[in-house]
Design an enzyme around this catalytic site. Structure first.
Site, PDB file in Angstrom:
ATOM      1  N   ARG A  51       0.854  -1.186   0.000  1.00  0.00           N
ATOM      2  CA  ARG A  51       0.000   0.000   0.000  1.00  0.00           C
ATOM      3  C   ARG A  51       0.887   1.232   0.000  1.00  0.00           C
ATOM      4  O   ARG A  51       2.098   1.126   0.168  1.00  0.00           O
ATOM      5  CB  ARG A  51      -1.042   0.009   1.140  1.00  0.00           C
ATOM      6  N   GLY A  52       0.241   2.403  -0.181  1.00  0.00           N
ATOM      7  CA  GLY A  52       1.026   3.626  -0.307  1.00  0.00           C
ATOM      8  C   GLY A  52       1.164   3.963  -1.792  1.00  0.00           C
ATOM      9  O   GLY A  52       1.449   3.069  -2.607  1.00  0.00           O
ATOM     10  N   ALA A  53       0.978   5.251  -2.118  1.00  0.00           N
ATOM     11  CA  ALA A  53       0.844   5.647  -3.527  1.00  0.00           C
ATOM     12  C   ALA A  53       2.007   5.187  -4.413  1.00  0.00           C
ATOM     13  O   ALA A  53       1.802   4.541  -5.451  1.00  0.00           O
ATOM     14  CB  ALA A  53       0.689   7.157  -3.594  1.00  0.00           C
ATOM     15  N   ARG A  91      -7.476  -0.197  -6.813  1.00  0.00           N
ATOM     16  CA  ARG A  91      -7.713   0.911  -5.873  1.00  0.00           C
ATOM     17  C   ARG A  91      -7.885   2.202  -6.689  1.00  0.00           C
ATOM     18  O   ARG A  91      -7.155   2.431  -7.642  1.00  0.00           O
ATOM     19  CB  ARG A  91      -6.551   1.056  -4.871  1.00  0.00           C
ATOM     20  N   GLN A 197      -1.722   2.588   9.860  1.00  0.00           N
ATOM     21  CA  GLN A 197      -0.435   2.683   9.147  1.00  0.00           C
ATOM     22  C   GLN A 197       0.581   3.509   9.935  1.00  0.00           C
ATOM     23  O   GLN A 197       1.787   3.311   9.810  1.00  0.00           O
ATOM     24  CB  GLN A 197      -0.638   3.321   7.761  1.00  0.00           C
ATOM     25  N   ASP A 238      -1.869  11.008  -1.965  1.00  0.00           N
ATOM     26  CA  ASP A 238      -2.206   9.949  -2.909  1.00  0.00           C
ATOM     27  C   ASP A 238      -2.567  10.509  -4.276  1.00  0.00           C
ATOM     28  O   ASP A 238      -2.412   9.840  -5.284  1.00  0.00           O
ATOM     29  CB  ASP A 238      -3.337   9.102  -2.326  1.00  0.00           C
ATOM     30  N   ASN A 248      -5.314  12.745   0.736  1.00  0.00           N
ATOM     31  CA  ASN A 248      -4.410  11.926   1.549  1.00  0.00           C
ATOM     32  C   ASN A 248      -5.274  11.112   2.511  1.00  0.00           C
ATOM     33  O   ASN A 248      -6.503  11.248   2.549  1.00  0.00           O
ATOM     34  CB  ASN A 248      -3.397  12.800   2.302  1.00  0.00           C
ATOM     35  N   LYS A 249      -4.625  10.291   3.289  1.00  0.00           N
ATOM     36  CA  LYS A 249      -5.327   9.385   4.210  1.00  0.00           C
ATOM     37  C   LYS A 249      -6.365  10.120   5.045  1.00  0.00           C
ATOM     38  O   LYS A 249      -6.121  11.237   5.505  1.00  0.00           O
ATOM     39  CB  LYS A 249      -4.280   8.701   5.098  1.00  0.00           C
TER      40      LYS A 249
HETATM   41  O1  MRU Z   1      -4.459   3.293   2.101  1.00  0.00           O
HETATM   42  P1  MRU Z   1      -2.981   3.432   1.941  1.00  0.00           P
HETATM   43  O2  MRU Z   1      -2.176   2.912   3.079  1.00  0.00           O
HETATM   44  O3  MRU Z   1      -2.493   2.943   0.596  1.00  0.00           O
HETATM   45  O4  MRU Z   1      -2.844   4.988   1.967  1.00  0.00           O
HETATM   46  C1  MRU Z   1      -1.960   5.657   1.248  1.00  0.00           C
HETATM   47  C2  MRU Z   1      -1.020   6.287   2.144  1.00  0.00           C
HETATM   48  O5  MRU Z   1      -0.028   5.664   2.419  1.00  0.00           O
HETATM   49  C3  MRU Z   1      -1.262   7.580   2.737  1.00  0.00           C
HETATM   50  O6  MRU Z   1      -2.402   8.236   2.392  1.00  0.00           O
HETATM   51  C4  MRU Z   1      -0.028   8.396   2.633  1.00  0.00           C
HETATM   52  O7  MRU Z   1      -0.067   9.407   3.564  1.00  0.00           O
HETATM   53  C5  MRU Z   1       0.162   8.987   1.269  1.00  0.00           C
HETATM   54  S1  MRU Z   1       1.786   8.944   0.774  1.00  0.00           S
HETATM   55  C6  MRU Z   1       1.836   7.500  -0.148  1.00  0.00           C
END
Ligand code: MRU
Length: 355
Positions: A51-53, A91, A197, A238, A248-249
């Site tokens: 996971r993570g962009a 996703r 996370q 993201d 973002n999250k």
């Molecule tokens: O749902 P995830 O864990 O894939 O979320 C993405 C992220 O890791 C966060 O939003 C992060 O802060 C963005 S940076 C990749």
């Protein structure tokens, strides 16, 4: 980055196998899992093994390379196009996923009907996406580090460290750089419900680098901001819209509002592959809604060493689980990219985005 002294990337291609760090098991166990086909790789993205962009961007690209290696000679291009759809449907929010898939698809299509060349080009393009992501994140660290003064108390949300990318990370990269430069910093780490996370991954990464930090409940950062214990916030992203709005999250927006109310600079760190030139504003960013069970239950390790799920809400009661939110551009002090720090404005975005 180093895990117990050994350098790892989050994702890599070995032959036709995609290798991933098994993120749901962290920080309790560190392991590598193999994805033998692009369909396994797609599942790993949707179930958040990776996971993570930036990390899912590189994984999507690697999945496309796998598809090119798997595809039969007859019907090669149809097979690859179908794989692109499968990987894209994993996703919806992170722009890097679509960037990575498209980069490999373009490389394949550029070879026309030369299938052997298309397979080679796909593997090379997937490697390039991964190497570029790692290089961008390292440069983000160099550009962001001077913003951090000796003694700063930082705050971050979710995990925008190296596990969210191929290496280095976005929001954490300037913090790693400041720490390595000898600055004394302290990081307040939001736990980031529902998947934690922050408490699982960010705290683990910071401890691997020996950066002083403490995990806090998501609803505690406002307290630390109002009482003058946070000097700067850096988060990842993201997807960034063409007007500078930032997805973002979930929970990032609340943090940005409280930072603004307390005069605390709120920075976003992201490679330019996260900017979506075709997305006019944050209202156009698709926000993923995940299973309500992620809110009703929490996963963790029991004191007896078992990985278990426990209920933290009434079993069948209503629950909602938006995975991301949008922070309006006016709350963002600047976007730290691999090309430098740019304002979160239409001109700032257009000066660095990639088409
Ligand atoms: O749902 P995830 O864990 O894939 O979320 C993405 C992220 O890791 C966060 O939003 C992060 O802060 C963005 S940076 C990749």
């Amino acid at each position: 980055m180093l895990v117990d002294g050994t350098h790892f990337r989050t994702v890599w291609l070995e032959g036709s196998t995609v290798k991933l760090i098994d993120q749901p098991r962290l920080p309790h166990t560190f392991g590598i899992v193999d994805m033998p086909t692009h369909k396994h790789t797609a599942d790993a993205i949707s179930t958040m093994i990776v996971r993570g962009a930036g990390a899912i961007g590189a994984t999507g690209a690697a999945g496309m390379a796998q598809a090119a290696l798997e595809a039969p000679e007859s019907g090669f291009h149809a097979y690859v196009a179908d794989a692109a759809r499968t990987l894209e449907n994993t996703r919806p929010t992170a722009q890097n996923l679509f960037y990575g898939i498209k980069a490999v698809l373009r490389a394949i299509q550029a070879q026309g009907d030369d299938i052997a060349a298309a397979r080679d080009a796909a593997v090379a393009a997937a490697r390039e996406v991964a190497d570029d992501d790692a290089a961008c994140c390292e440069a983000i660290g160099q550009h962001g580090e001077p913003l951090i003064q000796d003694g700063f108390r930082m705050n971050t949300h979710c995990n925008a460290g190296w596990l969210a990318f191929v290496d280095w990370g976005s929001a954490l990269s300037p913090m790693f750089a400041a720490h390595r430069a000898g600055k004394k910093i302290h990081v307040w780490v939001d736990e980031t419900r529902p998947r934690n996370q922050g408490s699982r991954l960010t705290a683990w990464e910071l401890s691997q680098e020996r950066v002083p930090h403490a995990v806090i409940a998501d609803n505690a950062s406002g307290h630390y901001m109002r009482t003058g214990q946070i000097d700067m916030v850096i988060v990842g992203s993201d997807r960034i819209a063409a007007n500078g709005d930032v997805a973002n999250k979930i929970g990032t927006y609340s943090s940005a509002v409280v930072a603004k109310a307390n005069g605390i600079p709120f920075y976003v760190a992201a490679p330019t592959t996260t900017i979506d030139p075709d997305c006019p504003s944050g209202n156009d960013i698709p926000i993923e809604e995940r299973s309500a069970d992620e809110v009703r239950y929490a996963w963790g390790w029991s004191d007896e060493g078992r990985f278990i799920r426990v209920r933290v809400a009434p079993p069948d009661g209503p629950a909602r689980n938006p995975a991301f939110d949008v922070t309006p551009a006016e709350l963002v002090a600047g976007i730290i990219t691999e090309k430098g720090i740019v304002p979160a404005t239409p001109a700032g975005m257009a000066s660095v985005w990639r088409r």
